[in-house]
Design an enzyme around this catalytic site. Structure first.
Site, mmCIF file in Angstrom:
data_model
loop_
_atom_site.group_PDB
_atom_site.id
_atom_site.type_symbol
_atom_site.label_atom_id
_atom_site.label_comp_id
_atom_site.label_asym_id
_atom_site.label_seq_id
_atom_site.Cartn_x
_atom_site.Cartn_y
_atom_site.Cartn_z
ATOM 1 N N HIS A 1 6.497 2.891 -8.312
ATOM 2 C CA HIS A 1 6.770 3.445 -6.975
ATOM 3 C C HIS A 1 8.164 4.027 -6.950
ATOM 4 O O HIS A 1 9.086 3.485 -7.570
ATOM 5 C CB HIS A 1 6.607 2.387 -5.881
ATOM 6 C CG HIS A 1 7.337 1.101 -6.139
ATOM 7 N ND1 HIS A 1 6.850 0.137 -7.014
ATOM 8 C CD2 HIS A 1 8.500 0.606 -5.656
ATOM 9 C CE1 HIS A 1 7.687 -0.876 -7.044
ATOM 10 N NE2 HIS A 1 8.716 -0.617 -6.237
ATOM 11 N N HIS B 1 11.162 4.785 -4.324
ATOM 12 C CA HIS B 1 11.705 4.585 -2.987
ATOM 13 C C HIS B 1 12.375 5.899 -2.583
ATOM 14 O O HIS B 1 13.130 6.479 -3.375
ATOM 15 C CB HIS B 1 12.810 3.513 -3.005
ATOM 16 C CG HIS B 1 12.357 2.145 -3.400
ATOM 17 N ND1 HIS B 1 12.133 1.140 -2.484
ATOM 18 C CD2 HIS B 1 12.091 1.591 -4.621
ATOM 19 C CE1 HIS B 1 11.770 0.033 -3.113
ATOM 20 N NE2 HIS B 1 11.740 0.276 -4.412
ATOM 21 N N GLU C 1 9.906 -5.583 -8.098
ATOM 22 C CA GLU C 1 9.124 -6.709 -7.564
ATOM 23 C C GLU C 1 7.625 -6.441 -7.635
ATOM 24 O O GLU C 1 6.846 -7.355 -7.903
ATOM 25 C CB GLU C 1 9.529 -6.992 -6.112
ATOM 26 C CG GLU C 1 10.903 -7.633 -6.002
ATOM 27 C CD GLU C 1 11.422 -7.680 -4.575
ATOM 28 O OE1 GLU C 1 10.664 -7.334 -3.651
ATOM 29 O OE2 GLU C 1 12.596 -8.047 -4.409
ATOM 30 N N VAL C 2 7.235 -5.214 -7.318
ATOM 31 C CA VAL C 2 5.802 -4.893 -7.306
ATOM 32 C C VAL C 2 5.469 -4.093 -8.577
ATOM 33 O O VAL C 2 6.023 -3.017 -8.801
ATOM 34 C CB VAL C 2 5.435 -4.072 -6.045
ATOM 35 C CG1 VAL C 2 3.948 -3.735 -6.053
ATOM 36 C CG2 VAL C 2 5.810 -4.831 -4.772
ATOM 37 N N ASP D 1 8.080 1.657 3.763
ATOM 38 C CA ASP D 1 8.383 0.327 3.232
ATOM 39 C C ASP D 1 8.340 -0.692 4.372
ATOM 40 O O ASP D 1 8.817 -0.437 5.475
ATOM 41 C CB ASP D 1 9.778 0.316 2.572
ATOM 42 C CG ASP D 1 9.974 -0.887 1.680
ATOM 43 O OD1 ASP D 1 9.989 -0.717 0.442
ATOM 44 O OD2 ASP D 1 10.102 -2.022 2.222
ATOM 45 N N ILE D 2 7.772 -1.841 4.106
ATOM 46 C CA ILE D 2 7.606 -2.884 5.125
ATOM 47 C C ILE D 2 8.950 -3.495 5.545
ATOM 48 O O ILE D 2 9.066 -4.060 6.635
ATOM 49 C CB ILE D 2 6.626 -3.966 4.593
ATOM 50 C CG1 ILE D 2 5.918 -4.665 5.734
ATOM 51 C CG2 ILE D 2 7.317 -4.923 3.648
ATOM 52 C CD1 ILE D 2 4.725 -5.502 5.282
HETATM 53 P P1 AMP Z 1 10.676 -3.030 -5.846
HETATM 54 O O1 AMP Z 1 11.698 -4.123 -5.780
HETATM 55 O O2 AMP Z 1 11.262 -1.727 -6.330
HETATM 56 O O3 AMP Z 1 9.451 -3.448 -6.600
HETATM 57 O O4 AMP Z 1 10.273 -2.728 -4.347
HETATM 58 C C1 AMP Z 1 9.121 -3.222 -3.731
HETATM 59 C C2 AMP Z 1 9.176 -2.758 -2.305
HETATM 60 O O5 AMP Z 1 7.893 -2.915 -1.738
HETATM 61 C C3 AMP Z 1 10.163 -3.529 -1.408
HETATM 62 O O6 AMP Z 1 11.106 -2.614 -0.849
HETATM 63 C C4 AMP Z 1 9.259 -4.164 -0.354
HETATM 64 O O7 AMP Z 1 9.859 -4.207 0.925
HETATM 65 C C5 AMP Z 1 8.045 -3.250 -0.390
HETATM 66 N N1 AMP Z 1 6.786 -3.835 0.060
HETATM 67 C C6 AMP Z 1 6.255 -5.036 -0.317
HETATM 68 N N2 AMP Z 1 5.060 -5.221 0.270
HETATM 69 C C7 AMP Z 1 4.820 -4.117 1.029
HETATM 70 C C8 AMP Z 1 3.752 -3.702 1.885
HETATM 71 N N3 AMP Z 1 2.673 -4.476 2.082
HETATM 72 N N4 AMP Z 1 3.871 -2.500 2.518
HETATM 73 C C9 AMP Z 1 4.955 -1.725 2.335
HETATM 74 N N5 AMP Z 1 5.982 -2.053 1.538
HETATM 75 C C10 AMP Z 1 5.933 -3.235 0.901
#
Ligand code: AMP
Length: 121
Positions: free
Chosen positions: A107, A109, A102-103, A33-34
């Protein structure tokens, strides 16, 4: 709601933006995770186009389902946090708005390397 092809994880899967890769096979890609929330914070994503766990449960093949869960275990083992080699971890997936997703690409974690703490706020 349909799958958004330009989400950040779709771009990572297509190799359009980089990631710190941990593991990859036919079914999953895992990377750090970034913005890590714990000592170890990895993300495991299926290669198929699934928005979230509900979408995956409804549409994924049995092979993809096995591939994702096996992948999570393989990644945890590789990171030294699975129960076979370490002290455990938390696997978490957020689903849609109330879940705080968010994405919009499914996924998991993986949090570990230390006590993860309170489950929800
Ligand atoms: P969620 O809120 O469960 O959708 O988590 C999205 C996660 O993606 C967050 O923990 C972000 O820090 C992570 N994230 C966003 N962009 C990137 C990226 N380019 N590379 C790695 N992790 C990312």
């Amino acid at each position: 709601m349909s799958y958004e092809d330009n989400n950040i994880f779709a771009k990572i899967l297509r190799g359009e933006i980089p990631c710190k890769k941990i593991y990859e096979d036919n079914f999953v890609l895992a990377f750090y995770d970034i913005n890590p929330q714990k000592k170890i914070h990895a993300l495991v994503i299926p290669k198929g186009k699934y928005i979230d766990l509900d979408d995956f449960a409804l549409k994924a093949s049995s092979e993809e389902m096995v591939g994702l869960f096996k992948g999570i275990n393989l990644v945890a083992k590789k990171l030294g946090i699975s129960t076979e080699v370490g002290n455990g971890y938390r696997a978490l997936t957020n689903i849609s708005s109330h879940g705080g997703q968010e994405v919009p690409h499914l996924h998991f974690h993986l949090f570990g390397g230390e006590r993860v703490g309170k489950m929800v706020e």
